[in-house]
Design a protein around this motif. Structure first.
Motif, PDB file in Angstrom:
ATOM      1  N   THR A  15       0.887  -1.230   0.101  1.00 30.46           N
ATOM      2  CA  THR A  15       0.164  -0.057  -0.192  1.00 30.46           C
ATOM      3  C   THR A  15       1.015   1.267   0.149  1.00 30.46           C
ATOM      4  O   THR A  15       1.737   1.314   0.982  1.00 30.46           O
ATOM      5  CB  THR A  15      -1.027   0.087   1.249  1.00 30.46           C
ATOM      6  OG1 THR A  15      -1.690  -0.991   1.048  1.00 30.46           O
ATOM      7  CG2 THR A  15      -1.822   1.251   1.300  1.00 30.46           C
ATOM      8  N   PRO A  16       0.923   2.016  -0.862  1.00 33.98           N
ATOM      9  CA  PRO A  16       1.758   3.235  -1.001  1.00 33.98           C
ATOM     10  C   PRO A  16       1.053   4.345   0.206  1.00 33.98           C
ATOM     11  O   PRO A  16       0.066   4.543   0.265  1.00 33.98           O
ATOM     12  CB  PRO A  16       1.289   4.042  -2.507  1.00 33.98           C
ATOM     13  CG  PRO A  16       0.114   3.193  -2.863  1.00 33.98           C
ATOM     14  CD  PRO A  16      -0.325   1.893  -2.237  1.00 33.98           C
ATOM     15  N   ASN A  17       2.303   5.037   0.422  1.00 36.39           N
ATOM     16  CA  ASN A  17       2.214   6.282   1.361  1.00 36.39           C
ATOM     17  C   ASN A  17       2.696   7.511   0.637  1.00 36.39           C
ATOM     18  O   ASN A  17       3.207   7.006  -0.727  1.00 36.39           O
ATOM     19  CB  ASN A  17       3.021   6.007   2.550  1.00 36.39           C
ATOM     20  CG  ASN A  17       4.289   5.707   2.310  1.00 36.39           C
ATOM     21  OD1 ASN A  17       4.959   6.499   1.356  1.00 36.39           O
ATOM     22  ND2 ASN A  17       5.045   5.035   3.074  1.00 36.39           N
ATOM     23  N   GLU A  18       2.712   8.448   1.083  1.00 36.80           N
ATOM     24  CA  GLU A  18       2.890   9.578   0.038  1.00 36.80           C
ATOM     25  C   GLU A  18       4.447   9.710  -0.518  1.00 36.80           C
ATOM     26  O   GLU A  18       4.751  10.080  -1.513  1.00 36.80           O
ATOM     27  CB  GLU A  18       2.891  10.904   1.129  1.00 36.80           C
ATOM     28  CG  GLU A  18       3.177  12.235   0.295  1.00 36.80           C
ATOM     29  CD  GLU A  18       2.799  13.710   1.029  1.00 36.80           C
ATOM     30  OE1 GLU A  18       3.481  14.541   0.989  1.00 36.80           O
ATOM     31  OE2 GLU A  18       1.978  13.490   1.876  1.00 36.80           O
ATOM     32  N   THR A  19       5.277   9.321   0.618  1.00 38.77           N
ATOM     33  CA  THR A  19       6.820   9.094   0.103  1.00 38.77           C
ATOM     34  C   THR A  19       6.923   8.081  -1.039  1.00 38.77           C
ATOM     35  O   THR A  19       7.611   8.582  -2.053  1.00 38.77           O
ATOM     36  CB  THR A  19       7.634   8.999   1.192  1.00 38.77           C
ATOM     37  OG1 THR A  19       7.514   9.663   2.078  1.00 38.77           O
ATOM     38  CG2 THR A  19       9.118   8.622   0.817  1.00 38.77           C
ATOM     39  N   ASP A  20       6.305   6.796  -0.905  1.00 43.16           N
ATOM     40  CA  ASP A  20       6.358   5.949  -2.131  1.00 43.16           C
ATOM     41  C   ASP A  20       5.747   6.371  -3.175  1.00 43.16           C
ATOM     42  O   ASP A  20       6.270   6.087  -4.483  1.00 43.16           O
ATOM     43  CB  ASP A  20       5.713   4.719  -1.727  1.00 43.16           C
ATOM     44  CG  ASP A  20       6.473   4.000  -0.285  1.00 43.16           C
ATOM     45  OD1 ASP A  20       7.871   4.026  -0.054  1.00 43.16           O
ATOM     46  OD2 ASP A  20       5.930   3.163   0.235  1.00 43.16           O
ATOM     47  N   MET A  25       5.901   8.175  -8.852  1.00 46.29           N
ATOM     48  CA  MET A  25       5.674   8.994 -10.060  1.00 46.29           C
ATOM     49  C   MET A  25       6.701   9.771 -10.503  1.00 46.29           C
ATOM     50  O   MET A  25       6.690  10.161 -11.693  1.00 46.29           O
ATOM     51  CB  MET A  25       4.651   9.977  -9.482  1.00 46.29           C
ATOM     52  CG  MET A  25       3.278   9.371  -9.113  1.00 46.29           C
ATOM     53  SD  MET A  25       2.596   7.990 -10.448  1.00 46.29           S
ATOM     54  CE  MET A  25       2.322   9.468 -11.871  1.00 46.29           C
ATOM     55  N   SER A  26       7.986   9.630  -9.715  1.00 44.68           N
ATOM     56  CA  SER A  26       9.102  10.556 -10.400  1.00 44.68           C
ATOM     57  C   SER A  26       9.841   9.824 -11.241  1.00 44.68           C
ATOM     58  O   SER A  26      10.621  10.313 -12.321  1.00 44.68           O
ATOM     59  CB  SER A  26      10.166  10.725  -9.017  1.00 44.68           C
ATOM     60  OG  SER A  26      10.953   9.466  -8.937  1.00 44.68           O
TER      61      SER A  26
END
Length: 170
Positions: A15-20, A25-26
């Motif tokens: 499950t992604p968090n903001e950092t991941d 996306m980068s």
């Protein structure tokens, strides 16, 4: 047919968090553009990488801006904006319009159309756009717009943004 040695290997996703999510996306290389508009707070401009074509019939594009930005407010008020797609020699311009510097329009990097719309001098594309619809997406607004005029320079490479870096050559 020969299959790779890891063929059939189970993919383990988290499950992604903001950092991941930001890091993931980068990894999507994108071009860089500057949008400009004039609202009640004066002339505003911002560097964006969230730009995509939407439709050829009718001609539509989409840009995304933080709703807290003065450029968002200027576009929402004016209903029109200038879009400049930057060339690989525009890194300093991208940084200028990404900053909170008050006077982004006083330098020689700006040129104006007959109606006064500001564009980045020598950009690959200059496009005057008319707002069609606005959508809210979390902290950002998605502006769908119709291009009403454009100018192309097909002789240079674009400025790219990848993994948080400007000017990457892939």
């Amino acid at each position: 047919m020969r299959l790779p040695s890891d063929y059939g290997k189970e993919i383990v996703m988290t499950t992604p968090n903001e950092t991941d999510f930001r890091k993931a996306m980068s990894h999507f290389a994108t071009g860089v553009a500057v949008v400009t508009a004039k609202g009640s707070e004066g002339e505003q401009g911002a560097t964006i990488s969230a730009l995509t074509s939407v439709s050829l019939d009718p001609l539509l594009l989409l840009i995304c801006l933080n709703r807290a930005s003065a450029t968002y407010r200027a576009i929402a008020e004016a209903g029109v904006f200038g879009l400049s797609i930057l060339g690989n020699d525009h890194k300093d311009v991208a940084m200028l319009f990404a900053s909170r510097t008050a006077d982004k329009f006083g330098s020689d990097v700006i040129e104006r159309a007959a109606d006064g719309t500001a564009f980045v001098r020598d950009s690959l594309v200059k496009m005057h756009c008319e707002l069609v619809e606005t959508f809210q997406g979390g902290t950002h607004a998605l502006f769908m717009a119709r291009p009403v005029s454009l100018e192309l320079d097909e002789n240079r490479a674009p400025l790219l943004y990848f993994q948080g870096q400007l000017g990457i050559t892939l």
